[in-house]
Enzyme design. Sequence first.
Site: not given
Ligand code: L06
Ligand code: ZN
Length: 419
Positions: A236, A306, A181, A178, A380
Amino acid sequence: MKFLCLLGLITAVLAGPGIQRFDGEKVFRLKPLSEGEVDIVRSLAGLPTIDLWKPDSFDQVHADTTVDFRVSAEDVPMVQKILKKSGLKYEVLIEDLQVMIEQQLDNKERSATGHSYTKYNDLDTINQWVVGTVARNSNLMSLTEIGTSYEGRPIYVIKISKETSQTKPAIFMDCGIHAREWISPAFCQWFVKETINTYGSDPTITHILDTMDIFIVPVINVDGYSYTWSNDRLWRKTRSSIPGSRCRGVDPNRNWNAGWCSIGASKNPCSETYCGPHVESEKSVKAVADFIRLHRQNIKAYLTIHSYSQMCLFPYSYTYDLAANHDELNEIAKEATTRLRSLYNTVYTYGPGATTIYAAAGGSDDWAYDLGVKYSFTFELRDTGRYGFLLPESQIKPTCEETMLAIKYIANYVSNNLY
Ligand code: L06
Ligand code: ZN
């Protein structure tokens, strides 16, 4: 006078649209407690100038969900009026986003190369650092360009390996899925530095590298990351254009073949969680997926970095079913977050993505897990919302130091439990 106007116009055209400013924009936090309050929050989705930071789609808002969202300066009075009238309790997390964006770059040091581990580096600086670092450490590192992005930028994999005649099992880690981030690519750079500098002196790093190779993608979403520096700090997604839509970009963490677009993702190209026209539609996602498929027999752990929320997540996120080795993953996450906390008392939560953060399909962690990589984790990183994506540079060092402890724990665990 006419001449001055013309000059102004020419200057503006030559300068291009320039970087977007966020003067007077605010970030709100609230927590609906009842279904009625959830409906009020969801009704805000209708406002085009609302940008949801957490969770990342209004479908994921339920009673007790913490919701952070950015509001344009012109809509602030209206949103405040709606919230006050509804009786919903809220706090203003960020008073003025533009001020916060400027305060983020709080490390004023200059380095000869322009690169610094304690500053956010733009993509060109990161790429120069990648090429230079690998060249200077060719006994331990090698570089592969695994493909190019939609806009033609290279996507690199750094391999850290103590050369032996045999192929070793490997850990794969990526950063910068992303774009906004920024702490994520900063961590991958830190990780590379620490690993090569402490091989031979740190027993854990030495053991890990004696038994395993490490593959690192410093930035996956290179176009998006570049765009956050040139145009929109809060972008993003990727930057691909979608036929028939005025909106650009696909969420690269909704584009993998893992229950693709079934939950917590959108088919609307204008959404922040757009899953793309098809699985692996994004060149950057496909390049990484192809690389992992090619090395799937050797890759024993998949780590993806992330921000923000301070969580250690593991599969699944596209279903509420538990992973086959759920108990083991849970124990690893528990110990990894305990180690992380030991340095600066930073508290992380952990668990399967679907129940710990939100259900969301098409993520890289679930995809790697279903491919057979049984140790698959999403981190995260800091913080929990005080700065959100705009974590100040002064927090890069402590964030990376503490995260190293968790990643080292996982890597060491995997190297002792090879399968
Ligand atoms: S910013 C990261 C989050 C969390 C990802 C968790 N994993 C999955 N959803 N497969 C996001 O991608 O929104
Ligand atoms: Zn992310």
